[in-house]
Write an enzyme that holds these catalytic residues in place. Structure first.
Site, PDB file in Angstrom:
ATOM      1  N   SER A 143      16.517  -7.563 -62.472  1.00  0.00           N
ATOM      2  CA  SER A 143      16.849  -6.407 -61.988  1.00  0.00           C
ATOM      3  C   SER A 143      17.767  -6.740 -60.737  1.00  0.00           C
ATOM      4  O   SER A 143      17.659  -7.563 -60.152  1.00  0.00           O
ATOM      5  CB  SER A 143      15.641  -5.742 -61.595  1.00  0.00           C
ATOM      6  OG  SER A 143      15.959  -4.653 -60.776  1.00  0.00           O
ATOM      7  N   TYR A 156       7.327  -4.667 -58.098  1.00  0.00           N
ATOM      8  CA  TYR A 156       8.496  -4.753 -59.245  1.00  0.00           C
ATOM      9  C   TYR A 156       9.588  -5.869 -58.499  1.00  0.00           C
ATOM     10  O   TYR A 156       9.748  -6.697 -59.171  1.00  0.00           O
ATOM     11  CB  TYR A 156       9.032  -3.537 -59.333  1.00  0.00           C
ATOM     12  CG  TYR A 156      10.123  -3.356 -60.200  1.00  0.00           C
ATOM     13  CD1 TYR A 156      10.039  -3.393 -61.731  1.00  0.00           C
ATOM     14  CD2 TYR A 156      11.635  -3.096 -60.019  1.00  0.00           C
ATOM     15  CE1 TYR A 156      10.897  -3.246 -62.553  1.00  0.00           C
ATOM     16  CE2 TYR A 156      12.359  -3.175 -60.992  1.00  0.00           C
ATOM     17  CZ  TYR A 156      11.971  -3.208 -62.283  1.00  0.00           C
ATOM     18  OH  TYR A 156      13.191  -3.161 -63.216  1.00  0.00           O
TER      19      TYR A 156
HETATM   20  P1  NAD Z   1      12.106   0.775 -71.488  1.00  0.00           P
HETATM   21  O1  NAD Z   1      10.877   1.515 -71.026  1.00  0.00           O
HETATM   22  O2  NAD Z   1      13.093   1.832 -72.248  1.00  0.00           O
HETATM   23  O3  NAD Z   1      11.583  -0.384 -72.361  1.00  0.00           O
HETATM   24  C1  NAD Z   1      10.768  -1.248 -71.731  1.00  0.00           C
HETATM   25  C2  NAD Z   1       9.952  -1.671 -73.220  1.00  0.00           C
HETATM   26  O4  NAD Z   1       8.970  -2.792 -72.866  1.00  0.00           O
HETATM   27  C3  NAD Z   1       9.201  -0.606 -73.946  1.00  0.00           C
HETATM   28  O5  NAD Z   1       9.631  -0.511 -75.216  1.00  0.00           O
HETATM   29  C4  NAD Z   1       7.997  -0.894 -73.620  1.00  0.00           C
HETATM   30  O6  NAD Z   1       6.917  -0.648 -74.679  1.00  0.00           O
HETATM   31  C5  NAD Z   1       7.914  -2.708 -73.623  1.00  0.00           C
HETATM   32  N1  NAD Z   1       6.809  -3.308 -72.730  1.00  0.00           N
HETATM   33  C6  NAD Z   1       6.110  -2.618 -71.717  1.00  0.00           C
HETATM   34  N2  NAD Z   1       5.031  -3.595 -71.500  1.00  0.00           N
HETATM   35  C7  NAD Z   1       5.017  -4.507 -72.751  1.00  0.00           C
HETATM   36  C8  NAD Z   1       4.272  -5.431 -73.094  1.00  0.00           C
HETATM   37  N3  NAD Z   1       3.018  -5.792 -72.190  1.00  0.00           N
HETATM   38  N4  NAD Z   1       4.359  -6.231 -73.933  1.00  0.00           N
HETATM   39  C9  NAD Z   1       5.680  -6.057 -74.769  1.00  0.00           C
HETATM   40  N5  NAD Z   1       6.207  -5.019 -74.503  1.00  0.00           N
HETATM   41  C10 NAD Z   1       5.945  -4.198 -73.402  1.00  0.00           C
HETATM   42  O7  NAD Z   1      12.647   0.379 -70.220  1.00  0.00           O
HETATM   43  P2  NAD Z   1      14.169  -0.298 -70.136  1.00  0.00           P
HETATM   44  O8  NAD Z   1      14.900   0.272 -68.977  1.00  0.00           O
HETATM   45  O9  NAD Z   1      14.844  -0.692 -71.380  1.00  0.00           O
HETATM   46  O10 NAD Z   1      13.641  -1.648 -69.429  1.00  0.00           O
HETATM   47  C11 NAD Z   1      13.848  -3.169 -69.893  1.00  0.00           C
HETATM   48  C12 NAD Z   1      13.852  -3.917 -68.875  1.00  0.00           C
HETATM   49  O11 NAD Z   1      15.054  -3.923 -67.887  1.00  0.00           O
HETATM   50  C13 NAD Z   1      12.572  -4.027 -68.090  1.00  0.00           C
HETATM   51  O12 NAD Z   1      12.600  -5.523 -67.711  1.00  0.00           O
HETATM   52  C14 NAD Z   1      13.216  -3.333 -66.806  1.00  0.00           C
HETATM   53  O13 NAD Z   1      12.325  -3.885 -65.592  1.00  0.00           O
HETATM   54  C15 NAD Z   1      14.364  -4.018 -66.693  1.00  0.00           C
HETATM   55  N6  NAD Z   1      15.511  -2.961 -65.826  1.00  0.00           N
HETATM   56  C16 NAD Z   1      15.481  -1.646 -66.199  1.00  0.00           C
HETATM   57  C17 NAD Z   1      16.448  -1.165 -65.247  1.00  0.00           C
HETATM   58  C18 NAD Z   1      16.806   0.527 -65.655  1.00  0.00           C
HETATM   59  O14 NAD Z   1      17.411   0.967 -64.658  1.00  0.00           O
HETATM   60  N7  NAD Z   1      16.379   0.942 -66.606  1.00  0.00           N
HETATM   61  C19 NAD Z   1      17.038  -1.765 -64.040  1.00  0.00           C
HETATM   62  C20 NAD Z   1      16.892  -3.008 -63.913  1.00  0.00           C
HETATM   63  C21 NAD Z   1      15.983  -3.804 -64.776  1.00  0.00           C
END
Ligand code: NAD
Length: 274
Positions: A143, A156
């Site tokens: 992130s 986080y």
């Molecule tokens: P999202 O909630 O759409 O997807 C996250 C997925 O991870 C979900 O499908 C969830 O079921 C799965 N998950 C959660 N815990 C789990 C576990 N213990 N085992 C297996 N699967 C699990 O969110 P996203 O925004 O697509 O996030 C994806 C990644 O990107 C994350 O690591 C998040 O920290 C990172 N990220 C997102 C953003 C943002 O702005 N959306 C920014 C920076 C980083």
């Protein structure tokens, strides 16, 4: 979407592949000729992804905090497609709370999923790639918060900073075997994880003020970076953290405590008005 087969013949495991960024990476990889095995906790969304992506996709209910599950996920890709070339470690979640009030449970949950889950995934992907002896690419989704602190998000931010160092350590160890390990640091991307900033418009505006390119990111922006890191186009890139953040790194993180308090007060006013 134009497809040029940049991942033709490659097989990828994607954790957190049912939703948001992971799902979009799966879509892009399949469009570029890859076959993918998606692991996630959300069985309903896994089913949706499997129907969307067809025979190039298999899925497994897998919790990245459980080592057996991660091992089974890598094995599922081998069973289905015979090999592994790319690991994308995307499963994640976020908790929120001022550090003086953050519960140990919330801390542990965040670190378990966001950092330990990535460690376990890198470990089992690396084992398979080492056994194959043909190199490979591992991509950890960190992130912007790996390098930029945010109020209320200490667990986080610490986990994501941990991914950055884990990525560099893994790149150092695995480089001599032709296995590249990189991280992507997304800024604000519209996904289910960031619903809060669509619910509270002041927060979204706070983010936008600090994004020089003037827009929130899309899952496609992150998928493009993942495609680059998975493909041969990045064959001399390892140990890097690629920020995909519209330039937010050059400014500062929004003042979350103030913006949330103001957003909640606005909502209360609206409720009183109805
Ligand atoms: P999202 O909630 O759409 O997807 C996250 C997925 O991870 C979900 O499908 C969830 O079921 C799965 N998950 C959660 N815990 C789990 C576990 N213990 N085992 C297996 N699967 C699990 O969110 P996203 O925004 O697509 O996030 C994806 C990644 O990107 C994350 O690591 C998040 O920290 C990172 N990220 C997102 C953003 C943002 O702005 N959306 C920014 C920076 C980083």
């Amino acid at each position: 979407m134009q497809t040029v087969g940049r991942l033709e013949g490659k097989v990828a495991v994607i954790t957190g592949g049912a939703s948001g960024i992971g799902r979009e990476i799966a879509r892009r990889f399949v469009a570029e000729g890859a076959r993918v095995t998606l692991g996630d906790l959300d069985v309903r969304l896994l089913g949706e992804a499997a129907r969307e992506l067809g025979p190039a996709c298999t899925t497994l209910e897998a919790n990245v905090t459980v080592e057996d599950d991660v091992e089974r996920l890598v094995a599922a890709a081998i069973d289905a497609f015979g090999r592994l070339d790319v690991g994308v470690n995307c499963a994640g979640l976020s908790t929120f709370g001022p550090i003086a009030e953050l519960s140990e449970g919330d801390w542990n949950l965040t670190v378990d999923v966001c950092l330990t889950g990535v460690f376990l995934s890198v470990k089992h992907e690396a084992r398979r790639l080492l056994a194959q002896g043909e190199g490979g690419s591992i991509i950890n989704i960190a992130s912007l918060n790996a390098v930029q602190p945010a109020e209320g998000m200490s667990a986080y931010c610490a986990s994501k900073a941990g991914i950055d160092m884990l990525t560099r350590c893994a790149a150092l160890e695995l480089g001599p075997h032709g296995i590249r390990v990189n991280a992507i640091g997304p800024g604000l991307i519209d996904t289910p994880l960031t619903q809060f900033q669509r619910d509270l418009p002041g927060i979204r505006a706070g983010y936008l003020e600090n994004i020089p390119l003037g827009r929130v990111g899309t899952t496609q922006d992150v998928a493009s970076a993942a495609l680059f890191l998975a493909s041969e186009e990045s064959s001399w890139v390892t140990g890097d953290l690629l920020l995909v953040d519209g330039g937010a790194r050059t400014k500062r993180y929004p003042e979350m405590f103030r913006l949330i308090a103001e957003g909640l007060a606005d909502l209360e006013q609206q409720d009183l008005g109805t």
